[in-house]
Design a protein around this motif. Structure first.
Motif, short mmCIF file in Angstrom:
data_model
loop_
_atom_site.label_atom_id
_atom_site.label_comp_id
_atom_site.label_asym_id
_atom_site.label_seq_id
_atom_site.Cartn_x
_atom_site.Cartn_y
_atom_site.Cartn_z
N ALA A 41 1.02 -1.23 0.03
CA ALA A 41 -0.07 -0.01 0.01
C ALA A 41 0.81 1.25 -0.02
CB ALA A 41 -0.94 0.10 1.19
N ALA A 42 0.52 2.47 -0.85
CA ALA A 42 1.20 3.54 -1.24
C ALA A 42 1.76 4.08 0.32
CB ALA A 42 0.64 4.62 -1.75
N GLU A 43 0.77 4.31 1.25
CA GLU A 43 1.17 4.74 2.99
C GLU A 43 1.84 3.95 3.72
OE1 GLU A 43 -2.79 2.59 3.23
OE2 GLU A 43 -1.84 3.57 1.63
N LYS A 44 2.10 2.63 2.98
CA LYS A 44 2.74 1.54 4.11
C LYS A 44 4.19 1.03 3.45
CE LYS A 44 -1.26 0.17 6.72
NZ LYS A 44 -1.97 -1.02 7.09
N ILE A 45 4.29 1.01 2.17
CA ILE A 45 5.24 0.48 1.59
C ILE A 45 6.83 0.67 1.95
CG2 ILE A 45 5.48 1.71 -0.44
CD1 ILE A 45 5.91 -0.59 -2.09
N VAL A 46 7.06 1.96 2.23
CA VAL A 46 8.44 2.38 2.68
C VAL A 46 8.53 1.63 4.24
CG1 VAL A 46 10.01 4.24 3.27
CG2 VAL A 46 8.46 4.25 1.17
N SER A 47 7.86 1.95 4.96
CA SER A 47 8.10 1.36 6.36
C SER A 47 7.93 -0.18 6.55
CB SER A 47 7.04 1.79 7.18
OG SER A 47 7.32 1.45 8.50
N ASN A 48 7.29 -0.73 5.65
CA ASN A 48 7.15 -2.23 5.59
C ASN A 48 8.45 -2.84 5.16
OD1 ASN A 48 4.50 -2.51 6.28
ND2 ASN A 48 3.59 -2.49 4.41
N PHE A 49 9.02 -2.25 4.19
CA PHE A 49 10.30 -2.73 3.49
C PHE A 49 11.52 -2.70 4.24
CE2 PHE A 49 9.25 -2.90 -1.44
CZ PHE A 49 8.25 -3.60 -1.03
N SER A 50 11.33 -1.95 5.46
CA SER A 50 12.50 -1.69 6.33
C SER A 50 11.85 -2.38 7.62
CB SER A 50 12.75 -0.26 6.63
OG SER A 50 13.15 0.48 5.67
N HIS A 51 10.86 -2.90 7.69
CA HIS A 51 10.48 -3.63 8.95
C HIS A 51 9.79 -5.04 8.55
CE1 HIS A 51 11.31 0.78 9.98
NE2 HIS A 51 11.68 0.40 10.99
N MET A 52 10.45 -5.80 7.74
CA MET A 52 9.37 -6.80 7.53
C MET A 52 9.37 -7.86 8.76
SD MET A 52 8.65 -6.41 4.41
CE MET A 52 8.14 -8.14 3.59
N ASP A 53 10.11 -7.68 9.62
CA ASP A 53 10.11 -8.79 10.95
C ASP A 53 8.97 -8.46 11.75
OD1 ASP A 53 11.47 -6.24 11.40
OD2 ASP A 53 12.53 -6.87 12.98
N LYS A 54 8.26 -7.34 11.40
CA LYS A 54 6.87 -6.73 12.15
C LYS A 54 5.76 -7.59 11.61
CE LYS A 54 8.28 -2.36 13.94
NZ LYS A 54 8.11 -1.00 13.75
#
Length: 387
Positions: A41-54
């Motif tokens: 999702a546009a609003e989450k992708i950057v954070s998700n890609f740096s925190h996949m362990d969550k």
């Protein structure tokens, strides 16, 4: 009537309790499934890609306590004028450039930091290829022309029956696998849900039964092929990919920060796209391959394997991008120019004649648009030639 109503109410109450208990029991799985559904999702992708362990099950690689110091820094390079426009257009989050073994540029974007362990996506495939070369050299695997079923007998009777290790390395297994990331019912997205819900990747591979061509006949990108390679390596050695990668590749490379793999429900590494590490350490991999498998004064990956795996030997279409053993060879490449590539803009680009390595991470939701991949390679070449 009252008795029936009373029993109906009791049954309804019981069903509510069961539903609540099931929700608690499956909360982690449901959370991971929700995370998968909003991963890009546009609003989450950057954070998700740096925190996949969550969002996923993981296993951290164990590295030795004493590790070499970070790659040396050189004078800051002047990059081509169009670099910033490219960074913005491609939603780049990290850019590390090495010239002659020294970092000459390092920058981070969109609120990310140098210490973020970023998802590799299919860049991870090139790491598994490197491990295959080491395992082949130590004799655990006799030949890449052996059938995969010799080392992964659970694949007998599946779509992989008859395919050799070489076929699978080259992505010419002939196995039918829908790689459409935009289709929620595609094989690649079904596989993602298996991972999120704690299923087994081995079981997913063993469930495939259809082929579209004979092994070795034609090239088609099939991500599950890389998992089959991990089944071969695990079957040949009796050890996990995480342990082997730590001992044979990551430890000797002297990484700055311990990476981690996403895993399935039984702890098996998601080798086809689940590696997470800092961008400087991705660049370190590129430097090792630029130096034909040698780094920190030791030969980590056999030089002949580096040469073989980065040559365009797969039966790709004429005038198309080339492919080796899980490495890409750009169109019009000079000898010694090759790359690892992952979806959404992950790259390790190596240009041996110019002594340049470029590692990028990105959250480019337009990565599949026509011309984007060629434009990225053009940018890397422009940077390399400008240094």
């Amino acid at each position: 009537m009252r008795t029936i109503l009373k029993w109906a109410l009791r049954l309804a109450a019981l069903l509510v309790v069961v539903a609540v208990l099931a929700g608690i029991w499956k909360r982690e799985e449901l959370t991971r499934l929700m995370a998968v559904n909003s991963l890009f999702a546009a609003e989450k992708i950057v954070s998700n890609f740096s925190h996949m362990d969550k969002a996923f099950l993981t296993t951290e690689l164990n590295l030795p306590d004493a590790r070499p110091s970070p790659l040396p820094k050189g004078p800051e390079a002047t990059l081509p004028a169009q670099t910033q426009d490219w960074i913005t257009a491609r939603d780049v989050t990290a850019l590390v450039v090495i010239k002659n073994g020294q970092i000459v540029h390092e920058s981070y974007y969109k609120g990310t930091s140098p210490e973020d362990r970023r998802i590799s996506w299919s860049v991870a495939k090139s790491y598994l290829s490197a491990l295959m070369g080491v395992i082949l050299a130590d004799g655990s695997i006799a030949s890449i022309d052996d059938p995969v079923t010799k080392y992964a007998p659970s694949l007998k009777g599946t779509a992989y029956e008859g395919a050799s290790i070489r076929n699978v390395l080259n992505m010419s297994s002939g196995v039918t696998f829908d790689e459409d990331y935009l289709d929620k019912s595609s094989d690649i997205n079904r596989m993602g849900r298996v991972l999120a819900l704690g299923g087994t990747m081995d079981g997913f591979a063993e469930s495939l039964s259809d082929t579209f061509a004979a092994p070795g006949q034609t090239w088609q990108y099939v991500s599950i092929d890389t998992h089959v390679l991990s089944m071969v390596i695990r079957g040949a050695t009796g050890r996990s990919i995480s342990d082997l990668m730590s001992e044979k590749i990551m430890g000797p490379m002297g990484l700055e920060v311990a990476p981690y793999y996403l895993t399935d429900g039984v702890g098996v590494a998601f080798v086809l796209g689940g590696l997470n590490m800092i961008t400087r350490d991705y660049a370190r991999m590129g430097q090792m391959f630029l130096q034909r498998g040698r780094l920190n004064g030791q030969q980590i990956v056999p030089a002949d394997w580096v040469d073989a795996s980065t040559a365009a030997t797969a039966p790709t279409a004429q005038d198309a991008i080339g492919y080796g053993f899980q490495w890409w060879v750009p169109k019009g490449a000079d000898e010694g120019e090759f790359m690892a590539r992952g979806v959404y803009g992950q790259y390790i680009y190596i240009n041996r004649p110019l002594g340049v390595v470029i590692a990028t991470n990105a959250a480019d939701r337009k990565f599949r648009e026509t011309g984007v991949s060629d434009a990225n390679v053009a940018m890397f070449r422009a940077i390399a030639n400008a240094l």
